[in-house]
Design an enzyme around this catalytic site. Structure first.
Site, PDB file in Angstrom:
ATOM      1  N   GLY A  45      95.888  73.040  45.169  1.00 63.30           N
ATOM      2  CA  GLY A  45      96.010  71.950  44.627  1.00 63.30           C
ATOM      3  C   GLY A  45      94.376  71.181  44.979  1.00 63.30           C
ATOM      4  O   GLY A  45      93.822  71.392  45.920  1.00 63.30           O
ATOM      5  N   GLN A  50      88.663  64.119  46.518  1.00 61.03           N
ATOM      6  CA  GLN A  50      88.338  64.969  47.528  1.00 61.03           C
ATOM      7  C   GLN A  50      86.943  65.472  46.888  1.00 61.03           C
ATOM      8  O   GLN A  50      86.149  66.061  47.729  1.00 61.03           O
ATOM      9  CB  GLN A  50      89.102  66.285  47.388  1.00 61.03           C
ATOM     10  CG  GLN A  50      90.320  65.763  48.151  1.00 61.03           C
ATOM     11  CD  GLN A  50      91.315  66.889  48.348  1.00 61.03           C
ATOM     12  OE1 GLN A  50      92.175  67.412  47.305  1.00 61.03           O
ATOM     13  NE2 GLN A  50      91.168  67.768  49.476  1.00 61.03           N
ATOM     14  N   HIS A 134     101.349  65.845  48.528  1.00 54.17           N
ATOM     15  CA  HIS A 134      99.920  65.791  49.009  1.00 54.17           C
ATOM     16  C   HIS A 134      98.913  65.281  48.275  1.00 54.17           C
ATOM     17  O   HIS A 134      98.125  64.610  48.946  1.00 54.17           O
ATOM     18  CB  HIS A 134      99.867  67.313  49.792  1.00 54.17           C
ATOM     19  CG  HIS A 134      98.625  67.568  50.140  1.00 54.17           C
ATOM     20  ND1 HIS A 134      98.616  67.723  51.631  1.00 54.17           N
ATOM     21  CD2 HIS A 134      97.060  67.519  49.797  1.00 54.17           C
ATOM     22  CE1 HIS A 134      97.183  67.999  52.187  1.00 54.17           C
ATOM     23  NE2 HIS A 134      96.304  67.791  51.027  1.00 54.17           N
TER      24      HIS A 134
HETATM   25  O1  K2U Z   1      94.580  69.007  48.585  1.00 52.99           O
HETATM   26  C1  K2U Z   1      94.291  69.932  49.357  1.00 52.99           C
HETATM   27  O2  K2U Z   1      93.488  69.805  50.296  1.00 52.99           O
HETATM   28  C2  K2U Z   1      94.595  71.122  48.792  1.00 52.99           C
HETATM   29  C3  K2U Z   1      95.810  71.564  49.713  1.00 52.99           C
HETATM   30  C4  K2U Z   1      97.136  71.341  48.801  1.00 52.99           C
HETATM   31  C5  K2U Z   1      98.286  71.458  49.623  1.00 52.99           C
HETATM   32  C6  K2U Z   1      98.328  71.468  51.045  1.00 52.99           C
HETATM   33  C7  K2U Z   1      99.461  71.384  51.846  1.00 52.99           C
HETATM   34  C8  K2U Z   1     100.626  72.221  51.134  1.00 52.99           C
HETATM   35  C9  K2U Z   1     100.594  72.401  50.037  1.00 52.99           C
HETATM   36  C10 K2U Z   1      99.488  72.332  49.123  1.00 52.99           C
HETATM   37  C11 K2U Z   1      95.870  73.019  50.216  1.00 52.99           C
HETATM   38  O3  K2U Z   1      94.198  73.067  51.112  1.00 52.99           O
HETATM   39  S1  K2U Z   1      95.535  74.227  49.164  1.00 52.99           S
HETATM   40  C12 K2U Z   1      95.518  75.393  50.316  1.00 52.99           C
HETATM   41  C13 K2U Z   1      97.160  76.018  50.873  1.00 52.99           C
HETATM   42  C14 K2U Z   1      97.388  77.050  50.326  1.00 52.99           C
HETATM   43  C15 K2U Z   1      98.813  77.567  50.509  1.00 52.99           C
HETATM   44  C16 K2U Z   1      99.632  76.529  51.107  1.00 52.99           C
HETATM   45  C17 K2U Z   1      98.964  75.504  51.763  1.00 52.99           C
HETATM   46  C18 K2U Z   1      97.739  75.237  51.642  1.00 52.99           C
HETATM   47 ZN    ZN Z   2      94.317  67.923  50.797  1.00 53.92          ZN
END
Ligand code: K2U
Ligand code: ZN
Length: 171
Positions: A45, A50, A134
């Site tokens: 995501g 960001q 999120h």
């Molecule tokens: O918004 C962001 O920074 C991307 C996030 C999105 C996200 C965070 C927590 C849980 C779900 C989605 C992540 O950095 S994407 C990396 C990631 C991949 C798999 C699971 C958790 C985080």
């Molecule tokens: Zn984030």
């Protein structure tokens, strides 16, 4: 094009983003850049603030194995959330290498505009529900560390300040 992802603490990550007035070619370019930047990170995501654009746009693709399913949500809003909650160890591309358990509604119904200007509505569960909440938090200037206690949040913020100092020296 791939855009630089802002690192916490940064005032642009705390702003409440403004709604998108109309779907323009520039907005389509932003959505494409957000997807490219997300895949390259890699992440599942990414929200416009960001990359320093304080507009209410987010992208997601939570598909692990199988054909990618990129989604672009413009002016998204949660219209229903479940009583049931789920806990997920969250991370954030703006807070690299920091993870913590965050409790959120297990299912949410979200309404948004797609890039064709069509209103969409979908109920998300599992990792998609966590991710979309999120990302919508990002549009409201909220980070996952805001759900943690003050000590843990402060420790993570200090680590990020140190990381930014080191990156500034390296440049
Ligand atoms: O918004 C962001 O920074 C991307 C996030 C999105 C996200 C965070 C927590 C849980 C779900 C989605 C992540 O950095 S994407 C990396 C990631 C991949 C798999 C699971 C958790 C985080
Ligand atoms: Zn984030």
């Amino acid at each position: 094009m791939i855009r630089a992802i802002l690192i916490h603490p940064d005032p642009r990550l705390k702003k409440v983003c403004e709604p998108v007035a109309e779907i323009t070619p520039e907005l389509r370019q932003l959505a494409s850049d957000l997807l490219e930047t997300m895949y390259e990170a890699p992440g599942i995501g990414l929200a416009a603030p960001q990359v320093g654009v304080t507009k209410r746009v987010l992208v997601m693709d939570c598909i692990k194995d199988g054909p990618p399913e990129p989604m672009v949500l413009v002016n998204p809003e949660v219209v229903w959330s479940s009583e049931d909650v789920s806990v997920y160890e969250e991370g954030c591309l703006s807070i690299p290498d920091q993870y913590a358990d965050v409790k959120r509604p297990a299912e949410v119904k979200v309404r948004w505009l797609d890039l064709a200007g069509q209103e969409q509505e979908r109920q998300f569960h599992g990792i998609w529900a966590t991710c979309v909440q999120h990302e919508i938090d990002h549009l409201d200037g909220k980070l996952f560390i805001d759900y943690l206690g003050p000590l843990k949040r402060q420790m993570i913020t200090r680590k990020m300040e140190k990381l930014k100092r080191e990156r500034a020296r390296a440049d």
